[in-house]
Design a protein around this motif. Structure first.
Motif, mmCIF file in Angstrom:
data_model
loop_
_atom_site.group_PDB
_atom_site.id
_atom_site.type_symbol
_atom_site.label_atom_id
_atom_site.label_comp_id
_atom_site.label_asym_id
_atom_site.label_seq_id
_atom_site.Cartn_x
_atom_site.Cartn_y
_atom_site.Cartn_z
ATOM 1 N N LEU A 99 -13.396 7.510 18.125
ATOM 2 C CA LEU A 99 -12.598 7.680 16.914
ATOM 3 C C LEU A 99 -11.231 7.011 17.097
ATOM 4 C CD1 LEU A 99 -12.035 8.921 14.117
ATOM 5 C CD2 LEU A 99 -11.306 11.016 15.292
ATOM 6 N N PHE A 100 -10.849 6.188 16.122
ATOM 7 C CA PHE A 100 -9.577 5.459 16.184
ATOM 8 C C PHE A 100 -8.808 5.630 14.873
ATOM 9 C CE2 PHE A 100 -12.511 3.377 19.005
ATOM 10 C CZ PHE A 100 -11.752 3.012 20.110
ATOM 11 N N VAL A 101 -7.492 5.500 14.974
ATOM 12 C CA VAL A 101 -6.683 5.403 13.755
ATOM 13 C C VAL A 101 -5.973 4.051 13.757
ATOM 14 C CG1 VAL A 101 -4.623 6.539 14.782
ATOM 15 C CG2 VAL A 101 -4.918 6.513 12.303
ATOM 16 N N LYS A 102 -6.013 3.373 12.629
ATOM 17 C CA LYS A 102 -5.170 2.185 12.446
ATOM 18 C C LYS A 102 -3.877 2.730 11.849
ATOM 19 C CE LYS A 102 -4.718 -2.470 11.778
ATOM 20 N NZ LYS A 102 -4.113 -3.180 12.941
ATOM 21 N N ASP A 103 -2.794 2.662 12.635
ATOM 22 C CA ASP A 103 -1.572 3.354 12.237
ATOM 23 C C ASP A 103 -0.594 2.427 11.531
ATOM 24 O OD1 ASP A 103 0.357 5.148 11.766
ATOM 25 O OD2 ASP A 103 0.960 5.432 13.859
ATOM 26 N N GLU A 104 -0.691 2.432 10.219
ATOM 27 C CA GLU A 104 0.113 1.543 9.378
ATOM 28 C C GLU A 104 1.522 2.073 9.120
ATOM 29 O OE1 GLU A 104 -0.767 -1.544 7.866
ATOM 30 O OE2 GLU A 104 -2.152 -1.425 9.533
ATOM 31 N N SER A 105 1.806 3.273 9.643
ATOM 32 C CA SER A 105 3.112 3.881 9.374
ATOM 33 C C SER A 105 4.258 3.111 10.028
ATOM 34 C CB SER A 105 3.127 5.321 9.876
ATOM 35 O OG SER A 105 3.084 5.357 11.286
ATOM 36 N N VAL A 106 3.947 2.277 11.009
ATOM 37 C CA VAL A 106 5.009 1.557 11.719
ATOM 38 C C VAL A 106 5.419 0.261 11.024
ATOM 39 C CG1 VAL A 106 4.404 2.542 13.945
ATOM 40 C CG2 VAL A 106 3.319 0.417 13.224
ATOM 41 N N ASN A 107 4.808 -0.026 9.879
ATOM 42 C CA ASN A 107 5.240 -1.207 9.118
ATOM 43 C C ASN A 107 6.660 -1.033 8.572
ATOM 44 O OD1 ASN A 107 3.158 -3.343 8.750
ATOM 45 N ND2 ASN A 107 1.900 -1.594 8.126
ATOM 46 N N PRO A 108 7.364 -2.154 8.295
ATOM 47 C CA PRO A 108 8.658 -2.053 7.600
ATOM 48 C C PRO A 108 8.473 -1.251 6.315
ATOM 49 C CG PRO A 108 8.150 -4.342 8.158
ATOM 50 C CD PRO A 108 6.950 -3.541 8.527
ATOM 51 N N THR A 109 9.424 -0.481 5.943
ATOM 52 C CA THR A 109 9.407 0.427 4.794
ATOM 53 C C THR A 109 8.373 1.549 4.951
ATOM 54 O OG1 THR A 109 7.904 -0.792 3.265
ATOM 55 C CG2 THR A 109 10.236 -1.406 3.219
ATOM 56 N N GLY A 110 7.833 1.711 6.155
ATOM 57 C CA GLY A 110 7.038 2.913 6.459
ATOM 58 C C GLY A 110 5.659 3.009 5.854
ATOM 59 N N SER A 111 5.125 1.928 5.326
ATOM 60 C CA SER A 111 3.744 1.990 4.843
ATOM 61 C C SER A 111 3.135 0.598 4.827
ATOM 62 C CB SER A 111 3.662 2.586 3.433
ATOM 63 O OG SER A 111 3.813 1.582 2.446
ATOM 64 N N PHE A 112 1.826 0.551 4.665
ATOM 65 C CA PHE A 112 1.122 -0.739 4.634
ATOM 66 C C PHE A 112 1.383 -1.528 3.360
ATOM 67 C CE2 PHE A 112 -3.228 0.722 2.751
ATOM 68 C CZ PHE A 112 -2.574 1.425 1.767
ATOM 69 N N LYS A 113 2.123 -0.952 2.415
ATOM 70 C CA LYS A 113 2.499 -1.717 1.228
ATOM 71 C C LYS A 113 3.322 -2.941 1.628
ATOM 72 C CE LYS A 113 0.842 0.734 -2.286
ATOM 73 N NZ LYS A 113 0.234 1.901 -1.635
ATOM 74 N N ALA A 114 3.976 -2.865 2.794
ATOM 75 C CA ALA A 114 4.781 -3.990 3.280
ATOM 76 C C ALA A 114 3.946 -5.260 3.394
ATOM 77 C CB ALA A 114 5.383 -3.641 4.642
ATOM 78 N N ARG A 115 2.717 -5.123 3.855
ATOM 79 C CA ARG A 115 1.868 -6.314 4.027
ATOM 80 C C ARG A 115 1.652 -7.033 2.690
ATOM 81 N NH1 ARG A 115 -1.640 -6.134 8.653
ATOM 82 N NH2 ARG A 115 -1.526 -4.188 9.813
ATOM 83 N N GLY A 116 1.259 -6.245 1.694
ATOM 84 C CA GLY A 116 0.948 -6.835 0.396
ATOM 85 C C GLY A 116 2.176 -7.438 -0.255
ATOM 86 N N LEU A 117 3.294 -6.717 -0.165
ATOM 87 C CA LEU A 117 4.502 -7.217 -0.827
ATOM 88 C C LEU A 117 5.105 -8.391 -0.071
ATOM 89 C CD1 LEU A 117 5.332 -6.183 -3.568
ATOM 90 C CD2 LEU A 117 4.059 -4.434 -2.373
#
Ligand SMILES: *Cc1c(COP(=O)(O)O)cnc(C)c1O
Ligand SMILES: [Zn+2]
Length: 391
Positions: A99-117
């Motif tokens: 079991l793994f977690v992909k932890d997107e919380s470490v992105n700038p602005t604290g969420s994976f929305k950073a990637r898309g924007l």
């Protein structure tokens, strides 16, 4: 220097082609999202996956497979290359050793929305756009404000008035004008759409702009790389607009065409929503190909409070093609999973991310997941943004 293999866009419904040299939104003939295409044959000949692995970390090391043509237009805050973490203690309690977690919380602005924007604002900059607008459940607004600030663009955000306070503050401090709407994201979307048409703002709504998905698809590339160019058996994803789910499914198809996978077996994709707003779950189990608008949407997982995604047809088709499923979880179960993940593994997840663990528990009970399977859950954001909702 040309740094992307982007060729054109096509409508996900009718297949009509659109130029990437002009500003595009969606296909107005069928009211459907546009999909980016790349010259994957040339990319396959000219790119070596192991060279990309050696580049400086971050989302833009995959720039050949992103839509920006000139490197000076990349607007970055260091997004991407998030950790994929093994969860030994939570896994042990559930009887899962992989079991793994992909932890997107470490992105700038604290969420994976950073990637898309990051992807969308970069392409907007390349196309000469100066003012951007977005309706948001919270994190997309915060991310847009940050990347727009970095790009020197003006930004305008419509969010429900009960959005977590952190999202309002982070947007305003980055210089965005924030309009609080008495209603849901669907009401915010209506107002933002009208404003965009009236005053020439470029609308970055989920899937009404083609390139946010391109940033998010890279979560699929990173997973393939992490698992030595194979894919996990199951991916559990908290679904609002569905950008990440649809994006990763696209990534798997691109990776296959690039010839980068050692084994082309695809993951089963699981969509998770909250019981108080579960249009995808309802449509999936009733066999429908689109979602009905979910009236009176309510959940503390604000990113999941999306009564109907613009990409509902794609989300449902991708889940089915993957032999996946869809699960609704209660807010009570989300809060319990959030506590367990923090106490047992040290990860303070956003409620949307915690929801994937509640769904996992349910799928193990149903024997839909076998104990030896490799499972990846997504933590899409940091719990620190929701302090007004957690005790
Ligand atoms: C936006 C958001 C989601 C939903 O993401 P989509 O890709 O639009 O389905 C999930 N979790 C968090 C924290 C979000 O901000
Ligand atoms: Zn069309």
């Amino acid at each position: 220097m040309e740094i992307s293999f982007l060729t054109n866009l096509t409508c996900s419904n009718c297949g009509k082609s659109f130029s990437t040299e002009e500003v595009q939104t969606f296909c107005v003939d069928c009211n459907s999202p546009l999909i980016s295409n790349y010259d994957l044959n040339s990319a396959r000949e000219r790119l070596d996956r192991d060279d990309l692995t050696k580049r400086k970390k971050g989302m833009w090391r995959w720039h050949e497979l992103l839509p920006v043509r000139e490197s000076q237009n990349m607007v970055t805050l260091g997004e991407g290359d998030t950790a994929t973490l093994h969860l030994p203690r939570v896994g042990n309690l559930l009887g899962l050793s992989n079991l793994f977690v992909k932890d997107e919380s470490v992105n700038p602005t604290g969420s994976f929305k950073a990637r898309g924007l990051s992807a969308a604002i970069s392409k907007a900059k390349e196309l000469g756009i100066k003012k951007v607008i977005i309706p948001t459940a919270g994190n997309a607004g915060g991310a847009m404000a940050a990347y727009a600030a970095r790009a020197g663009m003006q930004s305008l955000i419509y969010m429900p008035k009960d959005t977590p306070i952190a999202n309002i503050i982070e947007s305003r401090i980055a210089g965005a004008e924030v309009i609080l709407v008495d209603g849901l994201i669907s009401d915010a979307a209506k107002l933002a759409g009208e404003k965009a048409r009236a005053d020439g703002w470029f609308d970055l709504s989920t899937f009404k702009e083609p390139y946010r998905m391109e940033g998010k698809k890279l979560m699929g590339y990173e997973l393939a790389e992490f698992f030595n160019w194979t894919l996990p058996d199951v991916i559990i994803y908290p679904t609002g607009g569905g950008t990440g789910l649809v994006g990763m499914w696209k990534a798997f198809s691109e990776l296959e065409q690039l010839g980068w996978l050692e084994n082309t077996k695809r993951p089963r994709m699981v969509s998770v929503q909250a019981e108080g707003c579960a249009p995808v779950i309802k449509a999936f189990h009733s066999g429908a190909s689109t979602c009905d608008f979910w009236p009176g949407a309510q959940t503390m997982a604000s990113g999941l409070r999306v009564p109907k995604s613009f990409a509902d047809r794609l989300i449902l088709a991708n889940i089915r093609e993957s032999n996946g499923t869809a699960v609704a979880v209660s807010d009570t179960a989300i809060l319990e999973a959030q506590k367990n993940l923090a106490a047992q593994e040290g990860i303070f997840a956003a409620p949307e991310g915690a929801a994937t663990l509640s769904a996992l528990k349910e799928l193990i009970a149903q024997k839909w997941i076998q104990r030896d399977e490799c499972v990846v859950v997504f933590n899409t954001g940091t719990g620190l943004k929701y302090l007004d909702q957690v005790e």
